[in-house]
Design a protein around this motif. Structure first.
Motif, PDB file in Angstrom:
ATOM      1  N   LEU A  94      35.920  55.667 -27.363  1.00 29.53           N
ATOM      2  CA  LEU A  94      35.353  54.303 -27.256  1.00 29.53           C
ATOM      3  C   LEU A  94      34.524  53.921 -25.884  1.00 29.53           C
ATOM      4  O   LEU A  94      34.219  52.882 -25.681  1.00 29.53           O
ATOM      5  CB  LEU A  94      36.486  53.465 -27.405  1.00 29.53           C
ATOM      6  CG  LEU A  94      37.024  53.150 -28.968  1.00 29.53           C
ATOM      7  CD1 LEU A  94      37.940  52.260 -28.969  1.00 29.53           C
ATOM      8  CD2 LEU A  94      35.846  52.714 -29.832  1.00 29.53           C
TER       9      LEU A  94
ATOM     10  N   LEU B  20      32.559  54.416 -37.402  1.00 33.77           N
ATOM     11  CA  LEU B  20      32.395  55.499 -36.526  1.00 33.77           C
ATOM     12  C   LEU B  20      32.221  56.753 -37.356  1.00 33.77           C
ATOM     13  O   LEU B  20      31.881  57.788 -36.652  1.00 33.77           O
ATOM     14  CB  LEU B  20      33.791  55.658 -35.771  1.00 33.77           C
ATOM     15  CG  LEU B  20      34.056  54.375 -34.814  1.00 33.77           C
ATOM     16  CD1 LEU B  20      35.245  54.482 -33.909  1.00 33.77           C
ATOM     17  CD2 LEU B  20      32.702  53.952 -34.076  1.00 33.77           C
TER      18      LEU B  20
ATOM     19  N   VAL C 108      36.681  59.087 -32.240  1.00 40.55           N
ATOM     20  CA  VAL C 108      35.508  58.821 -31.287  1.00 40.55           C
ATOM     21  C   VAL C 108      36.317  58.137 -29.990  1.00 40.55           C
ATOM     22  O   VAL C 108      36.654  57.310 -30.336  1.00 40.55           O
ATOM     23  CB  VAL C 108      34.362  58.255 -32.282  1.00 40.55           C
ATOM     24  CG1 VAL C 108      33.385  58.045 -30.966  1.00 40.55           C
ATOM     25  CG2 VAL C 108      34.150  59.173 -33.437  1.00 40.55           C
TER      26      VAL C 108
ATOM     27  N   VAL D 136      34.391  47.083 -32.123  1.00 43.27           N
ATOM     28  CA  VAL D 136      34.173  48.127 -31.147  1.00 43.27           C
ATOM     29  C   VAL D 136      33.982  47.306 -29.724  1.00 43.27           C
ATOM     30  O   VAL D 136      34.430  47.872 -28.757  1.00 43.27           O
ATOM     31  CB  VAL D 136      32.777  48.658 -31.502  1.00 43.27           C
ATOM     32  CG1 VAL D 136      32.508  49.802 -30.351  1.00 43.27           C
ATOM     33  CG2 VAL D 136      33.136  49.736 -32.700  1.00 43.27           C
TER      34      VAL D 136
ATOM     35  N   ARG E  41      36.314  47.947 -26.548  1.00 40.47           N
ATOM     36  CA  ARG E  41      35.873  48.356 -25.355  1.00 40.47           C
ATOM     37  C   ARG E  41      36.094  47.628 -24.129  1.00 40.47           C
ATOM     38  O   ARG E  41      36.451  47.908 -22.984  1.00 40.47           O
ATOM     39  CB  ARG E  41      34.281  48.588 -25.329  1.00 40.47           C
ATOM     40  CG  ARG E  41      33.951  49.801 -25.968  1.00 40.47           C
ATOM     41  CD  ARG E  41      32.578  50.016 -26.321  1.00 40.47           C
ATOM     42  NE  ARG E  41      32.148  51.309 -27.068  1.00 40.47           N
ATOM     43  CZ  ARG E  41      31.042  51.230 -27.412  1.00 40.47           C
ATOM     44  NH1 ARG E  41      29.944  50.877 -27.679  1.00 40.47           N
ATOM     45  NH2 ARG E  41      30.798  52.662 -28.259  1.00 40.47           N
TER      46      ARG E  41
ATOM     47  N   LYS F  13      31.345  55.085 -23.204  1.00 36.69           N
ATOM     48  CA  LYS F  13      29.923  55.290 -23.199  1.00 36.69           C
ATOM     49  C   LYS F  13      29.559  56.542 -23.839  1.00 36.69           C
ATOM     50  O   LYS F  13      28.508  56.839 -24.374  1.00 36.69           O
ATOM     51  CB  LYS F  13      29.134  55.015 -22.097  1.00 36.69           C
ATOM     52  CG  LYS F  13      29.501  53.339 -21.314  1.00 36.69           C
ATOM     53  CD  LYS F  13      28.440  53.318 -20.094  1.00 36.69           C
ATOM     54  CE  LYS F  13      29.010  51.880 -19.627  1.00 36.69           C
ATOM     55  NZ  LYS F  13      27.994  51.607 -18.462  1.00 36.69           N
ATOM     56  N   THR F  14      30.366  57.441 -23.619  1.00 33.01           N
ATOM     57  CA  THR F  14      30.099  58.896 -24.175  1.00 33.01           C
ATOM     58  C   THR F  14      30.073  59.054 -25.590  1.00 33.01           C
ATOM     59  O   THR F  14      29.314  59.598 -26.261  1.00 33.01           O
ATOM     60  CB  THR F  14      30.929  59.769 -23.727  1.00 33.01           C
ATOM     61  OG1 THR F  14      32.385  59.918 -24.225  1.00 33.01           O
ATOM     62  CG2 THR F  14      31.273  60.015 -22.080  1.00 33.01           C
ATOM     63  N   ARG F  15      30.978  58.250 -26.323  1.00 37.26           N
ATOM     64  CA  ARG F  15      31.070  58.172 -27.710  1.00 37.26           C
ATOM     65  C   ARG F  15      31.282  59.439 -28.166  1.00 37.26           C
ATOM     66  O   ARG F  15      30.882  59.901 -29.495  1.00 37.26           O
ATOM     67  CB  ARG F  15      29.790  57.618 -28.429  1.00 37.26           C
ATOM     68  CG  ARG F  15      29.429  56.091 -28.023  1.00 37.26           C
ATOM     69  CD  ARG F  15      28.509  55.575 -28.849  1.00 37.26           C
ATOM     70  NE  ARG F  15      28.212  54.276 -28.128  1.00 37.26           N
ATOM     71  CZ  ARG F  15      27.064  53.408 -28.857  1.00 37.26           C
ATOM     72  NH1 ARG F  15      26.394  53.798 -29.697  1.00 37.26           N
ATOM     73  NH2 ARG F  15      26.896  52.117 -28.265  1.00 37.26           N
ATOM     74  N   SER F  16      31.913  60.580 -27.660  1.00 38.05           N
ATOM     75  CA  SER F  16      32.127  61.812 -27.948  1.00 38.05           C
ATOM     76  C   SER F  16      33.340  61.981 -28.994  1.00 38.05           C
ATOM     77  O   SER F  16      33.972  61.146 -29.216  1.00 38.05           O
ATOM     78  CB  SER F  16      32.540  62.755 -26.734  1.00 38.05           C
ATOM     79  OG  SER F  16      33.757  62.108 -26.202  1.00 38.05           O
TER      80      SER F  16
END
Length: 296
Positions: free
Chosen positions: A58, A266, A56, A250, A254, A60-63
């Motif tokens: 890290l 995650l 995933v 996390v 970040r 802000k999208t957390r895509s």
């Protein structure tokens, strides 16, 4: 009263000890045989399966950046991690057979995998890279059923040094990319990493989980991650941080601007079908069509 040496007593003691050692050795061999037989029985297409775990972003999208393929053995109505047996698999010389079974499962489930990701991370043992049969099957897979995926092979730093030529060949001729697994354990040379990064073979540095566990309490772990991230930026690589289990980790990662995370916090490993259902649910939540009774 002095000590009297009794040869019969000591002779009997030696015989008894020898018999005990023989029985213990026989019992050990019998247990090893049973374990070997049990392990060989697990290494079949019918008993081998794969789970996947998300990697995933890290930011802000957390895509979801990719999924890592993890070997599992079917046991009754459930699965058990192949990682519990990996030392025995390697010791018994069964790693190429196991890696082949995992690859075959990836190919068999490629259509389902394509519905959740276009990038797969796959672990490969050093022994498998020594087998031309495995290499040929890998090439056939990436040129056939897996041609729509970016396939990233995870190798340890030691293997990186030992198989530089093969790594370059697989990237140059077949489009495979590589991740250095457990980066920071001390086997690779900076020169080798730079050379393979510049030619495009290496795309990722996966940092050892011990660094993650200590990231909120150890200044040394924090500095190592910071320096690694700076180097990765210079070489146009991405960092993957494993074993993320807490929100505090996390937040720190970040803060250090690390790229990708992996760990139970995650996303837990599960079957392709389960992850397909989870992602469908998340998409339906975004669109407002999720059933109110669905539990993720």
């Amino acid at each position: 009263m002095g000590f009297a040496f009794d040869p019969d007593f000591h002779r009997n003691q030696r015989v008894e000890t020898g018999e005990e050692q023989t029985r213990a050795m026989f019992e050990w061999l019998r247990n090893e045989y049973r374990r070997s037989l049990d392990l060989r029985n697990k290494l079949t297409p019918e008993t081998t399966d794969i789970f996947v775990q998300p990697l995933v972003a890290l930011d802000k999208t957390r895509s979801i950046h990719a999924f890592e393929v993890l070997g599992r053995f079917r046991e009754g109505d459930g699965h058990i991690s192949a990682g519990l047996f990996i030392d025995d698999i390697i010791l018994m010389g069964l790693a190429p057979e196991f890696d082949t079974l995992v690859l075959e499962q990836v190919v068999a489930q490629s259509e389902s995998l394509a519905r959740i990701t276009s990038r797969l991370f796959v672990n490969v043992s050093p022994a498998s890279l020594e087998k031309r049969e495995y290499i040929d099957k890998l090439i056939q897979a990436v040129q056939g059923p897996l041609r729509g995926f970016e396939v990233v092979l995870e190798l340890t730093e030691r293997v990186l040094l030992e198989r530089i030529g093969l790594i370059s060949e697989l990237h140059r001729d077949h489009g495979l990319h590589f991740a250095i697994d457990d980066f920071g354990t001390g086997y690779s040379t900076l020169q080798t990493v730079i050379e393979l990064a510049l030619e495009g073979s290496i795309r990722y540095l996966k940092l050892d989980g011990s660094l993650t566990r200590n990231i909120t309490t150890s200044l040394a772990s924090e500095r190592i991650m910071h320096i690694t991230q700076q180097m990765a930026r210079e070489l146009n690589l991405e960092t993957v941080v494993e074993v993320i289990e807490t929100v505090a980790q996390v937040d720190k990662l970040r803060e250090l601007d690390m790229d990708i995370g992996q760990g139970y916090l995650l996303g837990i490993p599960d079957t392709v079908a389960v992850w397909k259902g989870k992602l469908n649910y998340l998409e339906s939540r975004i669109s407002g069509t999720a059933p109110s009774t669905f539990i993720l």
